[in-house]
Structure formats: C-alpha cells, structure tokens
Design a protein around this motif. Structure first.
Motif, PDB file in Angstrom:
ATOM      1  N   TYR A 144      -7.974   2.896 -10.423  1.00 12.47           N
ATOM      2  CA  TYR A 144      -6.925   2.658  -9.443  1.00 12.47           C
ATOM      3  C   TYR A 144      -6.493   1.202  -9.474  1.00 12.47           C
ATOM      4  O   TYR A 144      -7.278   0.311  -9.803  1.00 12.47           O
ATOM      5  CB  TYR A 144      -7.428   3.012  -8.035  1.00 12.47           C
ATOM      6  CG  TYR A 144      -7.575   4.491  -7.838  1.00 12.47           C
ATOM      7  CD1 TYR A 144      -6.505   5.251  -7.375  1.00 12.47           C
ATOM      8  CD2 TYR A 144      -8.756   5.148  -8.142  1.00 12.47           C
ATOM      9  CE1 TYR A 144      -6.619   6.617  -7.216  1.00 12.47           C
ATOM     10  CE2 TYR A 144      -8.887   6.515  -7.988  1.00 12.47           C
ATOM     11  CZ  TYR A 144      -7.813   7.244  -7.518  1.00 12.47           C
ATOM     12  OH  TYR A 144      -7.928   8.595  -7.369  1.00 12.47           O
ATOM     13  N   ASP A 145      -5.232   0.978  -9.081  1.00  7.40           N
ATOM     14  CA  ASP A 145      -4.741  -0.384  -8.916  1.00  7.40           C
ATOM     15  C   ASP A 145      -5.380  -0.999  -7.676  1.00  7.40           C
ATOM     16  O   ASP A 145      -5.909  -2.106  -7.725  1.00  7.40           O
ATOM     17  CB  ASP A 145      -3.213  -0.398  -8.763  1.00  7.40           C
ATOM     18  CG  ASP A 145      -2.497   0.077 -10.015  1.00  7.40           C
ATOM     19  OD1 ASP A 145      -2.693  -0.558 -11.072  1.00  7.40           O
ATOM     20  OD2 ASP A 145      -1.753   1.074  -9.939  1.00  7.40           O
TER      21      ASP A 145
ATOM     22  N   ILE B 147      -2.900   4.080  -5.841  1.00  5.51           N
ATOM     23  CA  ILE B 147      -3.612   3.575  -4.666  1.00  5.51           C
ATOM     24  C   ILE B 147      -4.441   4.701  -4.050  1.00  5.51           C
ATOM     25  O   ILE B 147      -3.974   5.830  -3.928  1.00  5.51           O
ATOM     26  CB  ILE B 147      -2.615   3.015  -3.632  1.00  5.51           C
ATOM     27  CG1 ILE B 147      -1.872   1.813  -4.226  1.00  5.51           C
ATOM     28  CG2 ILE B 147      -3.320   2.629  -2.339  1.00  5.51           C
ATOM     29  CD1 ILE B 147      -0.727   1.295  -3.390  1.00  5.51           C
ATOM     30  N   LYS B 148      -5.645   4.377  -3.662  1.00  5.51           N
ATOM     31  CA  LYS B 148      -6.555   5.328  -2.999  1.00  5.51           C
ATOM     32  C   LYS B 148      -6.983   4.695  -1.689  1.00  5.51           C
ATOM     33  O   LYS B 148      -7.355   3.526  -1.639  1.00  5.51           O
ATOM     34  CB  LYS B 148      -7.779   5.571  -3.897  1.00  5.51           C
ATOM     35  CG  LYS B 148      -8.740   6.589  -3.375  1.00  5.51           C
ATOM     36  CD  LYS B 148      -8.295   7.951  -3.792  1.00  5.51           C
ATOM     37  CE  LYS B 148      -9.309   9.001  -3.422  1.00  5.51           C
ATOM     38  NZ  LYS B 148      -8.708  10.303  -3.283  1.00  5.51           N
TER      39      LYS B 148
ATOM     40  N   MET C 237       0.822  -1.211   0.000  1.00 11.46           N
ATOM     41  CA  MET C 237       0.000   0.000   0.000  1.00 11.46           C
ATOM     42  C   MET C 237       0.859   1.264   0.000  1.00 11.46           C
ATOM     43  O   MET C 237       0.356   2.352  -0.255  1.00 11.46           O
ATOM     44  CB  MET C 237      -0.964   0.004   1.191  1.00 11.46           C
ATOM     45  CG  MET C 237      -1.971  -1.130   1.179  1.00 11.46           C
ATOM     46  SD  MET C 237      -3.113  -1.076  -0.201  1.00 11.46           S
ATOM     47  CE  MET C 237      -4.184   0.269   0.289  1.00 11.46           C
ATOM     48  N   ASN C 238       2.152   1.136   0.279  1.00 13.23           N
ATOM     49  CA  ASN C 238       3.075   2.271   0.260  1.00 13.23           C
ATOM     50  C   ASN C 238       3.871   2.362  -1.039  1.00 13.23           C
ATOM     51  O   ASN C 238       4.719   3.236  -1.180  1.00 13.23           O
ATOM     52  CB  ASN C 238       4.051   2.172   1.445  1.00 13.23           C
ATOM     53  CG  ASN C 238       3.324   2.191   2.773  1.00 13.23           C
ATOM     54  OD1 ASN C 238       2.407   2.965   2.976  1.00 13.23           O
ATOM     55  ND2 ASN C 238       3.722   1.310   3.669  1.00 13.23           N
ATOM     56  N   ASP C 239       3.604   1.477  -1.976  1.00 17.05           N
ATOM     57  CA  ASP C 239       4.339   1.426  -3.234  1.00 17.05           C
ATOM     58  C   ASP C 239       3.898   2.590  -4.130  1.00 17.05           C
ATOM     59  O   ASP C 239       2.763   2.629  -4.595  1.00 17.05           O
ATOM     60  CB  ASP C 239       4.077   0.087  -3.926  1.00 17.05           C
ATOM     61  CG  ASP C 239       4.899  -0.114  -5.182  1.00 17.05           C
ATOM     62  OD1 ASP C 239       5.334   0.889  -5.802  1.00 17.05           O
ATOM     63  OD2 ASP C 239       5.107  -1.279  -5.561  1.00 17.05           O
ATOM     64  N   GLU C 240       4.802   3.518  -4.369  1.00 17.83           N
ATOM     65  CA  GLU C 240       4.468   4.714  -5.146  1.00 17.83           C
ATOM     66  C   GLU C 240       4.343   4.452  -6.644  1.00 17.83           C
ATOM     67  O   GLU C 240       3.886   5.312  -7.387  1.00 17.83           O
ATOM     68  CB  GLU C 240       5.478   5.820  -4.862  1.00 17.83           C
ATOM     69  CG  GLU C 240       5.366   6.317  -3.426  1.00 17.83           C
ATOM     70  CD  GLU C 240       6.309   7.460  -3.125  1.00 17.83           C
ATOM     71  OE1 GLU C 240       6.917   8.022  -4.053  1.00 17.83           O
ATOM     72  OE2 GLU C 240       6.427   7.787  -1.930  1.00 17.83           O
TER      73      GLU C 240
END
Length: 155
Positions: free
Chosen positions: A98-99, A72-73, A65-68
C-alpha cells in the motif's frame, strides 16, 4: 495535520531503503498524530541503538486519504482483518503493498504472539486481544512508497 516520527536520529529526508521489513503494516515510514507516542518510540530507539531521543515533525494533508489514485488501507479499530494484516506483514507473507495505511498500533510483543498463534497456543481471537496496545488505542500512519512520502512536508 502534524505527524510525528520518533527516532534516535533526526529525519530530514525519508529514505524507504532504510526502513526495516516485517513491521505492522510492512516496510515503510511510520508516523503518529500523537507526539507522546512518537517520544516513547524515540526513547526506545535511543536506548536500543544509542544517540538521543529525537522527534521529527511532518505536515500532512489528511484529504490525501481520499485520493483514489493511491492505494490506501484504513483500519478504524482493532479488528480481525487488522490482526490478519499485521500478522501477514510481521510474518513476511503479505502480498499487497500500500501507499498509505492508517490504523492502530500493535503492542510491542507482536513477535511472541505470532509464534503462539502459529504453534496453536492461542487462537485468532486471543491473538487479536493480545495485539492491542497496552496504553489504549493509538493510531499510526504508514507511508510505503515514494509517491506517498512526497505528500509529507518536513517542518
């Protein structure tokens, strides 16, 4: 972390083409951290479509979830922004894909509430209030792209 998907069939391979459009966060694959919530969905699907209630389990590294590099929302609670996002996706007028999306589950009567908002029977504040899940806040994960589902490991 373990995520659960409730359905009337086992899910061994995630096929986004089988996902239905106009869902809370768009067309994609939905999972919950709550096995109870997934079982409720599985029971609903089996009553609606036949078959038996089945829970499929997947492992997911929440650090992703922190992968830039991913789009991600995240919604931490029921907010007006969340309600607008659900409205846009349910009404088929969302503009962004969104992914991964993480946020609260809307109550099962979303379609009715969208119609009431559009015809002016309720305002946006009441729309938000009526979208809240009746059994308390429960969160869901949405995986909307092939790259995002590659981060799910079937258990």
């Amino acid at each position: 972390m373990i995520l659960y998907h409730g359905s009337n069939i086992p899910i061994d391979i995630i096929d986004l083409a089988k996902s239905k459009p106009n869902k809370d966060f768009g067309r994609g694959f939905y999972l919950s951290e709550s096995e109870e919530q997934a079982m409720e969905m599985a029971l609903f699907k089996s009553m609606q479509l036949g078959g038996e209630a089945i829970i499929s389990k997947f492992e997911f590294d929440k650090e992703i979830m922190n992968d830039e590099s991913l789009k991600i929302k995240t919604f931490d609670s029921y907010t007006e922004e969340w309600a607008d996002f659900v409205f846009a996706n349910r009404d088929g007028c969302a503009t962004e894909q969104y992914d991964i999306v993480y946020g609260p589950i809307a109550n099962d009567k979303v379609g009715l509430q969208i119609r009431k908002l559009k015809d002016g029977s309720i305002d946006k504040s009441e729309f938000l209030n009526r979208l809240k899940y009746m059994k308390g806040i429960t969160f869901q994960f949405f995986f909307g792209t092939e790259i995002s589902i590659s981060y799910l490991k079937k258990l």
